[in-house]
Design a protein around this motif. Structure first.
Motif, mmCIF file in Angstrom:
data_model
loop_
_atom_site.group_PDB
_atom_site.id
_atom_site.type_symbol
_atom_site.label_atom_id
_atom_site.label_comp_id
_atom_site.label_asym_id
_atom_site.label_seq_id
_atom_site.Cartn_x
_atom_site.Cartn_y
_atom_site.Cartn_z
ATOM 1 N N SER A 274 67.697 52.026 -31.889
ATOM 2 C CA SER A 274 68.059 53.088 -32.827
ATOM 3 C C SER A 274 67.201 54.344 -32.630
ATOM 4 O O SER A 274 67.421 55.342 -33.313
ATOM 5 C CB SER A 274 67.916 52.592 -34.264
ATOM 6 N N LEU A 275 66.238 54.296 -31.714
ATOM 7 C CA LEU A 275 65.422 55.472 -31.433
ATOM 8 C C LEU A 275 66.224 56.492 -30.635
ATOM 9 O O LEU A 275 67.258 56.180 -30.042
ATOM 10 C CB LEU A 275 64.162 55.071 -30.661
ATOM 11 N N GLU A 276 65.728 57.725 -30.586
ATOM 12 C CA GLU A 276 66.491 58.799 -29.947
ATOM 13 C C GLU A 276 66.390 58.780 -28.432
ATOM 14 O O GLU A 276 67.163 59.446 -27.751
ATOM 15 C CB GLU A 276 66.042 60.149 -30.501
ATOM 16 N N THR A 277 65.441 58.025 -27.900
ATOM 17 C CA THR A 277 65.375 57.858 -26.455
ATOM 18 C C THR A 277 66.196 56.638 -26.068
ATOM 19 O O THR A 277 65.866 55.505 -26.432
ATOM 20 C CB THR A 277 63.923 57.686 -25.974
ATOM 21 N N VAL A 316 62.859 51.006 -19.622
ATOM 22 C CA VAL A 316 63.430 51.876 -18.590
ATOM 23 C C VAL A 316 64.209 52.977 -19.304
ATOM 24 O O VAL A 316 65.352 52.782 -19.725
ATOM 25 C CB VAL A 316 64.356 51.088 -17.643
ATOM 26 N N PRO A 317 63.596 54.159 -19.485
ATOM 27 C CA PRO A 317 64.278 55.228 -20.242
ATOM 28 C C PRO A 317 65.386 55.873 -19.417
ATOM 29 O O PRO A 317 65.319 55.933 -18.186
ATOM 30 C CB PRO A 317 63.150 56.223 -20.530
ATOM 31 N N GLU A 318 66.404 56.358 -20.119
ATOM 32 C CA GLU A 318 67.530 57.027 -19.467
ATOM 33 C C GLU A 318 67.616 58.491 -19.892
ATOM 34 O O GLU A 318 67.547 59.389 -19.061
ATOM 35 C CB GLU A 318 68.827 56.296 -19.783
ATOM 36 N N ASP A 319 67.792 58.732 -21.182
ATOM 37 C CA ASP A 319 67.859 60.112 -21.639
ATOM 38 C C ASP A 319 67.482 60.184 -23.108
ATOM 39 O O ASP A 319 67.430 59.162 -23.815
ATOM 40 C CB ASP A 319 69.257 60.708 -21.423
ATOM 41 N N PHE A 337 65.589 60.955 -17.684
ATOM 42 C CA PHE A 337 64.422 60.211 -17.205
ATOM 43 C C PHE A 337 64.718 59.436 -15.931
ATOM 44 O O PHE A 337 65.853 59.014 -15.671
ATOM 45 C CB PHE A 337 63.963 59.200 -18.268
ATOM 46 N N ASP A 338 63.641 59.206 -15.180
ATOM 47 C CA ASP A 338 63.588 58.217 -14.103
ATOM 48 C C ASP A 338 62.265 57.469 -14.247
ATOM 49 O O ASP A 338 61.278 58.016 -14.757
ATOM 50 C CB ASP A 338 63.638 58.878 -12.721
ATOM 51 N N GLY A 339 62.252 56.204 -13.786
ATOM 52 C CA GLY A 339 61.018 55.426 -13.841
ATOM 53 C C GLY A 339 61.061 54.352 -14.910
ATOM 54 O O GLY A 339 62.094 54.086 -15.541
ATOM 55 N N GLN A 340 59.899 53.721 -15.161
ATOM 56 C CA GLN A 340 59.831 52.645 -16.136
ATOM 57 C C GLN A 340 58.396 52.447 -16.615
ATOM 58 O O GLN A 340 57.442 52.963 -16.020
ATOM 59 C CB GLN A 340 60.352 51.334 -15.539
ATOM 60 N N GLU A 341 58.285 51.671 -17.685
ATOM 61 C CA GLU A 341 56.987 51.286 -18.249
ATOM 62 C C GLU A 341 56.939 49.771 -18.372
ATOM 63 O O GLU A 341 57.913 49.141 -18.792
ATOM 64 C CB GLU A 341 56.783 51.921 -19.630
ATOM 65 N N LEU A 342 55.814 49.170 -18.004
ATOM 66 C CA LEU A 342 55.638 47.724 -18.099
ATOM 67 C C LEU A 342 54.231 47.432 -18.617
ATOM 68 O O LEU A 342 53.240 47.762 -17.960
ATOM 69 C CB LEU A 342 55.847 47.062 -16.741
#
Length: 809
Positions: A274-277, A316-319, A337-342
């Motif tokens: 439900s977040l905006e990202t 993994v963010p998209e937009d 966005f491109d990339g990811q967080e772990l």
């Protein structure tokens, strides 16, 4: 989900279960509760075990309880400071049975309770752990109950962190079975947070103090939460499942051996979506806990506590598309966005204790414990952003669409951070009661081995210019590359005495103690005297006064040692807070129901403070004891039976927190935790004549916290107020007093609950932090007087509906 769909869903929910059981038949049990000296006791809880309804005894010790007829049911008599009693009763429909009960006072070194003339006063807040299961909360965390208390504030439903009376998250003590619990170090947002250590199903008692606490509690400046896990007396267990995870626990007593074991799983994916990202959220949080006890004989017993938690967060963010500003200045922020967080957070806690009761009034306890944590934070995220002005003309076909580009740019965030810590403790504590004196003492040795590696940087580009701008080379916006190792030892000890003055007409008690701490890292030895006096006058009205005064030193753990660049500062000293707290407490009757009013006025003088800044839940310290501060406030709380038989409460806090940072030439400015007004409400209700249907309302309102633009010392900006309403509806499908046939598969289950929760009922956009976007004049925006940076709000979760099912057996 629209409001119409929510209403339809809840209507269907109640219709399905409304007629599961026919209306029950009742009888009445009544009587009088007294102590061993035949004095009446008011405020005793009398309830049917397994059923969410009860009463309390009045000022003369009398009570009357409606019970289910024609069934064997257990009636529990519970009162703080007295041994719990339970009886088995079977009454015919319409009958009135008299049952008088005598309660025996128990000695409990931890409670901090005053009992005089059958009246009950609690010097630190006591919380019923059963009520936590019914407080609607997006985090589902144990600590949600504190967020509606006076003096406690939290502006993030995804986080279990809280601040108390102007302190920050790192200033709160948490104990479980006398073992101190530590916060993760690398957590920077509520999305990363997993399960808190405290397991609701395993809790037997909860004590909380928001300031002015005794010397027996440790070296933090704001608050203490003291948790005790239970020792089952019979086989018990529960299974809970919801859209946010589940848990299972099992406990039993086998002769002199008791155990309670639990496994929990949590995923906040449903909320994070439900977040905006937008993107792929994959949070997975698990933990396993067990608490074992063995009583060798009447004098000697052993305890073992073990916890292992494994929390991982992959994103993994998209937009992202965020609209903000005002009606006259509507702006839009779009990011691809491109990339990811772990991220990974693993913790292991083990504790072994031996309790030796030499005589009835002399008890010795010895504790060995270890805490090991390993944390990793890895991300590479590229974002390309567009800042646009939006069409704001009412009636326009393009309302809300972009009309003018104000700035474009990109950023690249990189991190390879790791943190590991091993903490070893050996401790002894004890108490001795002699006449009117109650002596307590303790000593603890702690060894810490910490390894910290920080490799983090941020590259910011705006309209083809790197920030900060240079026409010769590319600079990083932020950069930190540090490797720190810390091997240190601490020694702490305390001694305190509680003396009850022998008076016939009034109650007067004095508690005085001394706490000392030494840390070999900075070679600092500190002493913290603390005292409190409690007075209960012999008035017709049920009133207590308590004044506490003390020094509360907080030696740095690790995070406070680092400056904003991540460098260790070896000259850091312990921060100091001097508390002055005056508390007024009154028990009274309203609508012929019990209520308690509590009001506290406090003033804190803070010296050698390390200034800090907060971003979401991440605290970054300046690495220097160069601030002094003052915090003054008023706390108000009223709790009682707003609805007959069930507790609710309302709290209100007013506060002013200011600090003076040496060298900034700004004088006194608001502290990052300066929340002027904070209000909390927890309200329960049920359908008349059918108490198996209940409603639970959790409401929080808090004025905005201060914030400042990067590299600009301006403290006149505040976030919007935090407003949150969560509501839950629960139904008992089976209670302990319901008897099923031998062929029924549910005959071994004591109770079944189903709950529907609506998080953020009003669908309010709450701001947790800001992203600062810097732009430069361009062809589309050549005005040099146009603002060069914008604060883009990071909003919290939207409205969500959750279903929860619980089986107790």
């Amino acid at each position: 989900m629209t409001k119409k769909k929510i209403i339809l869903f809840l209507t269907i929910f109640f219709c399905i279960f409304f007629n599961i059981y026919s209306q029950k038949k009742y009888a009445i049990i009544y009587g009088k509760i007294t102590d061993e000296n035949k004095n009446p006791i008011s405020g005793v809880n009398i309830s049917m075990i397994g059923y969410p309804y009860g009463v309390v005894s009045d000022e003369n010790g009398n009570y009357e309880l409606k019970i289910i007829a024609n069934n064997k049911i257990k009636i529990a008599f519970t009162y703080i400071g007295f041994e719990k009693k339970a009886i088995l009763i079977k009454a015919k429909e319409g009958k009135r049975l008299e049952y008088n009960e005598e309660l025996k006072e128990e000695i409990n070194e931890l409670e901090g309770i005053i009992i005089t003339s059958g009246k009950n006063y609690i010097e630190i807040e006591r919380i019923d752990p059963k009520i936590i299961n019914f407080i609607p909360s997006a985090s589902g965390d144990f600590l949600v109950v504190l967020k509606t208390f006076e003096g406690v504030s939290s502006n993030n439903e995804l986080s279990s962190q809280y601040s108390v009376r102007g302190g920050n998250f790192d200033e709160n003590l948490i104990y479980v079975n006398d073992i101190e619990i530590y916060r993760p170090m690398l957590i920077r947002s509520g999305q990363q947070e997993g399960l808190s250590f405290i397991n609701t199903d395993m809790v037997s008692s909860i004590l909380f103090s928001s300031g002015g606490f005794d010397a027996k509690y440790g070296d933090k400046m704001s608050s203490v939460l003291d948790i005790k896990y239970k020792k089952p007396s019979e086989l018990e267990g529960a299974v809970t499942a919801s859209m946010l995870g589940g848990s299972v626990f099992l406990g039993d007593r086998i002769n002199n051996f008791t155990y309670i074991t639990s496994f929990r799983y949590k995923t906040s994916k449903y909320l994070l979506n439900s977040l905006e990202t937008d993107g792929s959220y994959q949070p997975n949080f698990r933990d396993f806990q067990t608490y074992l006890t063995y009583k060798l004989n009447e004098k000697l017993d052993f305890d073992f506590l073990f916890n292992y938690s494994s929390n991982s967060y992959k994103f993994v963010p998209e937009d992202r598309n965020t609209s903000f500003g005002t009606m006259n200045n509507a702006l839009g922020f779009r990011v691809y966005f491109d990339g990811q967080e772990l991220d990974e957070f693993k913790t292991n806690v083990s504790a072994f204790s031996m309790n030796y009761k030499i005589i009835e009034d002399l008890n010795l306890k010895f504790i060995l414990s270890t805490t090991q944590t390993n944390e990793k934070e890895n991300f590479d995220i590229l974002g390309q952003y567009f800042l646009n002005e939006l069409d704001k003309e009412i009636g326009s076909d393009n309302l809300g669409d972009s009309t003018l580009n104000l700035g474009i740019g990109s950023f690249l965030n990189h991190a390879r951070n790791s943190f590991s810590a091993k903490i070893y403790n050996i401790a002894h504590k004890g108490y001795f009661k002699k006449d009117e004196n109650f002596f307590r003492w303790g000593i603890k040795f702690q060894k810490e081995i910490i390894e910290d590696k920080i490799n983090e940087w941020k590259l910011l580009d705006s309209a083809g210019y790197s920030m900060p701008f240079s026409d010769q080379e590319v600079f990083l916006k932020e950069s930190s590359n540090e490797k720190n190792n810390l091997n240190s030892n601490r020694l702490s000890m305390y001694f305190q005495d509680t003396y009850k003055f022998p008076m016939d007409s009034v109650f007067l008690k004095l508690t005085a103690g001394l706490r000392a701490n030494y840390w070999d890292f900075n070679d600092q030895f500190i002493v913290s005297p603390r005292t409190a006096i409690t007075f209960v006058p012999n008035w017709k009205k049920d009133i207590l006064f308590r004044f506490s005064f003390g020094f509360y030193h907080q030696p740095a753990f690790y995070k406070e040692l680092k400056n904003l660049a991540g460098e260790i500062q070896k000259n850091i000293k312990a921060q100091q807070s001097v508390h002055f707290v005056l508390t007024f407490e009154k028990n009274f009757k309203f609508w012929d129901r019990p209520f308690k009013l509590k009001t506290s006025i406090y003033h804190k003088i803070l010296n050698d403070i390390i200034p800090y800044e907060i971003d979401n839940v991440r605290i970054r310290y300046y690495g220097e004891n160069n601030s002094k501060a003052y915090i003054t406030g008023l706390d108000f709380k009223i709790n009682g039976e707003f609805v007959h038989g069930i507790d609710s409460w309302f709290s209100l806090s007013l506060m002013n927190a200011i600090e003076n940072i040496s060298g900034d030439n700004l004088g006194y400015i608001p502290m990052p935790s300066d929340q002027i007004l904070n209000m909390g409400l927890f309200f329960q209700d049920y359908i008349p004549n059918n108490h198996s249907y209940k409603m639970h309302l959790n409401l929080v309102f808090a004025t905005g916290l201060p914030f400042e633009p990067p590299n600009i010392k301006s403290y006149d900006l505040r976030m919007p107020s935090y407003k949150r309403v969560d509501m839950g509806f629960s139904k008992i499908l089976k209670s302990e007093i319901d008897v099923f046939s031998k062929k029924n598969p549910f005959r071994f289950i004591k109770s079944i609950w189903i709950t529907a929760e609506v998080f953020n009922l009003l669908d309010i956009k709450n701001t947790v932090s800001y992203d600062w976007i810097k732009v430069v004049p361009s062809a589309t925006n050549p005005n040099p007087n146009f603002p060069d940076q914008f604060a883009v709000p990071n909003y919290l979760t939207k409205r969500r509906v959750n279903l929860k099912l619980r089986f107790d057996f």
